[in-house]
Motif scaffolding. Structure first.
Motif, short mmCIF file in Angstrom:
data_model
loop_
_atom_site.label_atom_id
_atom_site.label_comp_id
_atom_site.label_asym_id
_atom_site.label_seq_id
_atom_site.Cartn_x
_atom_site.Cartn_y
_atom_site.Cartn_z
N SER A 113 -13.59 20.68 -25.10
CA SER A 113 -15.02 20.57 -25.37
C SER A 113 -15.73 19.75 -24.30
N TYR B 11 -11.35 22.20 -36.84
CA TYR B 11 -11.31 23.46 -36.08
C TYR B 11 -10.10 23.53 -35.16
N TRP B 12 -9.61 22.38 -34.71
CA TRP B 12 -8.45 22.40 -33.81
C TRP B 12 -7.14 22.65 -34.56
N LEU C 250 -16.22 22.54 -38.75
CA LEU C 250 -16.72 22.64 -37.38
C LEU C 250 -17.64 21.46 -37.10
N TYR D 11 -17.49 21.85 -31.09
CA TYR D 11 -17.15 23.27 -31.10
C TYR D 11 -18.30 24.15 -30.63
N PHE E 285 -17.59 26.38 -27.47
CA PHE E 285 -16.37 27.18 -27.37
C PHE E 285 -16.63 28.66 -27.14
#
Length: 596
Positions: A219, A300-301, A501, A505, A508
């Protein structure tokens, strides 16, 4: 089957492709000779046929198409070589200069051929029908049929030539800027410098801390360049809108649907069916995954994190080869035999390295040569599935090559069928290997579900993102913040409440190449996955009779459209219930996991 770490043994050295079947080198005499020959042939072709195409008899027209096809074959060989060399190292100055020079030279030569397609399209339907009584010309009917789809959107000769030549300093230049910027990005994770492919791979690392560090670093780096990526996106979207307006396309997706030879209502049905089932697919699965990982929400990861109990061992290259070829062999010895050639003849470039294109692809090149596969292999189960996917493309491209340069290419919707089917064969083969190990089976099913969600839900969400960007861009340039808002909104809608999120993010979207290289390509993945799910259901019912029909479908290349190709399997993609049937397999796998 337990996987050991990759060693330095000869059997596990990752292959690097050998492009000699195209040309020995960038400065080879063979390449120079082909450039001179094709330039001369294109000028001769223009001199003999320009303004005269409609006057040719059926046999004469067939002869002219044969000549044209031979010229296109040489041009395709040159550009395939240039593209593959460039994909291997986008940061090397000599490679970049060579690719650009070849692009400019091929465009210059192609400008002398532009008239041919334009004049073919002004032949009246009645006149062409009469000419097609010639068996020689009728052979090329599929190509002529598909060419004439663009007849309503064709411009006059000078405008078409302008669009062709301006592409070098327009769309192609912006695409090159994107590719080279992505290739030069460097990510510092745990003290190690990584390229994009390696950094994204860390998001499926077993260590939660590593995943978080990787996500934050990705990011951070992307944020530094988000204005450039926004400028590229805005410029290419506007460029497309200008051309679409000149050509009279109603919607931004219309041109892609024409290329894919698929009706608007079929694509709309696919998108609506998938998006209306987000809750029963991705929302449900990620809620289950959060529960398995002992949390209420997944960061999210952690979306692609290994499940608890996954040993995270590395699958060596030799084992990946064995897994995929064995799966292909159990279905069709023909497919396995063709697939084996890719390994034996160095048609695969597998290792990650600085400057190399991220992701994976299989490039068909030209029928007189062979396809080449690019991977960034890092030993995960997903990498094995990517190998199975790209090898499916490669086998398809070899089988379709018999149709010749003009009719070998398959529309993107069907091009993804062989690749996704290759993945399905490999998945089912691995399940069979581990049928007595319930833990391993669960992990494999979960991994397959995640791959299917990435292929279906994620790609339809990408499609919705693209549609929104192109629609809103028509009212003015979009800021990075506005693009980020659209991205986050659609991702949240598609992934569901179990995925958390945050602002990191928002950038991305920037690295996804399909938005730049092939606008509105992405729905083809979902099309292929749902179609394969339906095909696989037919395979389970028919058994051995299915394989021969499937191989015949791949051999057809671009000579038949999806309606004709699916008739032997009693499938109809225009049926409103067709796509729902394709999604049922994913739902059933999620239910099996939930009931475990």
């Amino acid at each position: 089957m337990e996987h050991s770490k990759i060693t330095n043994s000869t059997s596990n050295v990752l292959p690097i492709w050998n492009l000699n079947s195209l040309y020995p080198s960038m400065d080879s005499p063979e390449l120079k000779k082909d450039l001179e020959k094709v330039a001369e042939k294109s000028l001769s072709f223009e001199t003999r046929y320009k303004t005269k195409v409609s006057q040719l008899t059926g046999p004469q027209l067939a002869h002219s198409i044969v000549e044209y096809e031979k010229i296109e074959e040489i041009l395709g060989r040159i550009m395939s070589f240039a593209q593959l060399i460039y994909s291997g190292d986008m940061l090397d100055n000599d490679t970049g200069n060579f690719h650009q020079s070849m692009h400019e030279e091929v465009t210059r030569i192609s400008s002398h051929l532009l008239f041919f397609n334009l004049e073919l399209n002004i032949i009246s339907d009645a006149d062409l029908k009469e000419k097609l009584k010639s068996p020689e010309l009728n052979h090329y009917y599929p190509w002529l049929r598909d060419l004439r789809v663009f007849q309503p959107h064709q411009l006059d000769d000078q405008l078409e030539k302008l669009f062709l030549e301006k592409n070098i300093s327009g769309r192609a230049a912006w695409t090159r800027l994107f590719d080279e910027k992505i290739a030069e990005l460097s990510f510092s994770i745990d003290g190690i410098e990584s390229n994009l492919a390696e950094a994204l791979d860390k998001l499926s690392n077993k260590n939660a801390k590593t995943r978080k560090i990787a996500a934050k670093e990705i990011s951070s780096v992307l944020k530094k360049h988000v204005r450039l990526f926004s400028l590229i996106t805005n410029t290419l979207s506007k460029d497309k809108a200008i051309e679409d307006n000149w050509r009279g396309y109603e919607k931004p997706i219309s041109a892609r649907n024409r290329v894919n030879q698929v009706e608007d209502n079929v694509v709309n049905a696919l998108v609506e069916t998938v998006s209306s089932n987000y809750q029963s697919l991705s929302h449900r699965y990620y809620a289950l995954k959060a529960e398995w990982m002992g949390v209420e929400h997944l960061n999210y990861w952690d979306r692609n994190a290994p499940l608890p109990g996954n040993d995270d061992t590395t699958i060596e290259w030799s084992e990946a080869k064995e897994i995929v070829l064995e799966a292909y062999e159990s279905f069709s010895p023909t497919m396995a035999s063709i697939g084996k050639e890719f390994f034996d003849k160095n048609w695969i470039d597998a290792p990650t390295r600085p400057g190399k294109a991220s992701g994976a692809f299989s490039h068909p090149t030209v029928p007189s040569s062979n396809p080449f596969i690019l991977l960034n292999y890092q030993g995960k189960l997903r990498d094995v599935m990517t190998l199975a996917h790209e090898l499916g493309h490669g086998v398809h491209q070899v089988l379709a090559a018999r149709q010749g340069c003009l009719m070998a290419d398959t529309p993107l919707t069907l091009a993804e069928t062989a690749s996704v089917f290759g993945e399905m064969l490999t998945f089912q083969s691995l399940l069979e290997r581990h049928k007595g190990d319930s833990r391993k089976r669960k992990l494999m099913i979960a991994s397959k579900v995640e791959d299917m969600l990435n292929t279906v839900v994620r790609q339809i969400a990408f499609h919705e993102f693209e549609t929104s960007i192109h629609d809103k861009r028509r009212s003015g340039e979009l800021s990075p913040e506005e693009i980020g808002d659209i991205w986050i909104s659609i991702q949240q809608k598609s992934l569901g409440p179990a995925i958390k999120l945050n602002d990191d993010y928002r950038v991305f979207w920037t690295y996804i190449p399909h938005f730049i290289h092939s606008p509105f390509y992405v729905y083809a993945y979902a099309f292929g996955d749902c179609l394969v799910n339906s095909l696989y259901a037919v395979f389970r019912d028919e058994g051995s009779d299915f394989a021969e029909k499937y191989i015949d479908m791949l051999k057809a290349g671009g000579t038949m459209r999806h309606q004709e190709l699916l008739i032997p399997f009693k499938l109809d993609a225009s049926d409103p219930t067709f796509w729902k049937k394709g999604l049922l397999l994913i739902e059933d796998l999620i239910t099996e996991l939930a009931d475990d």
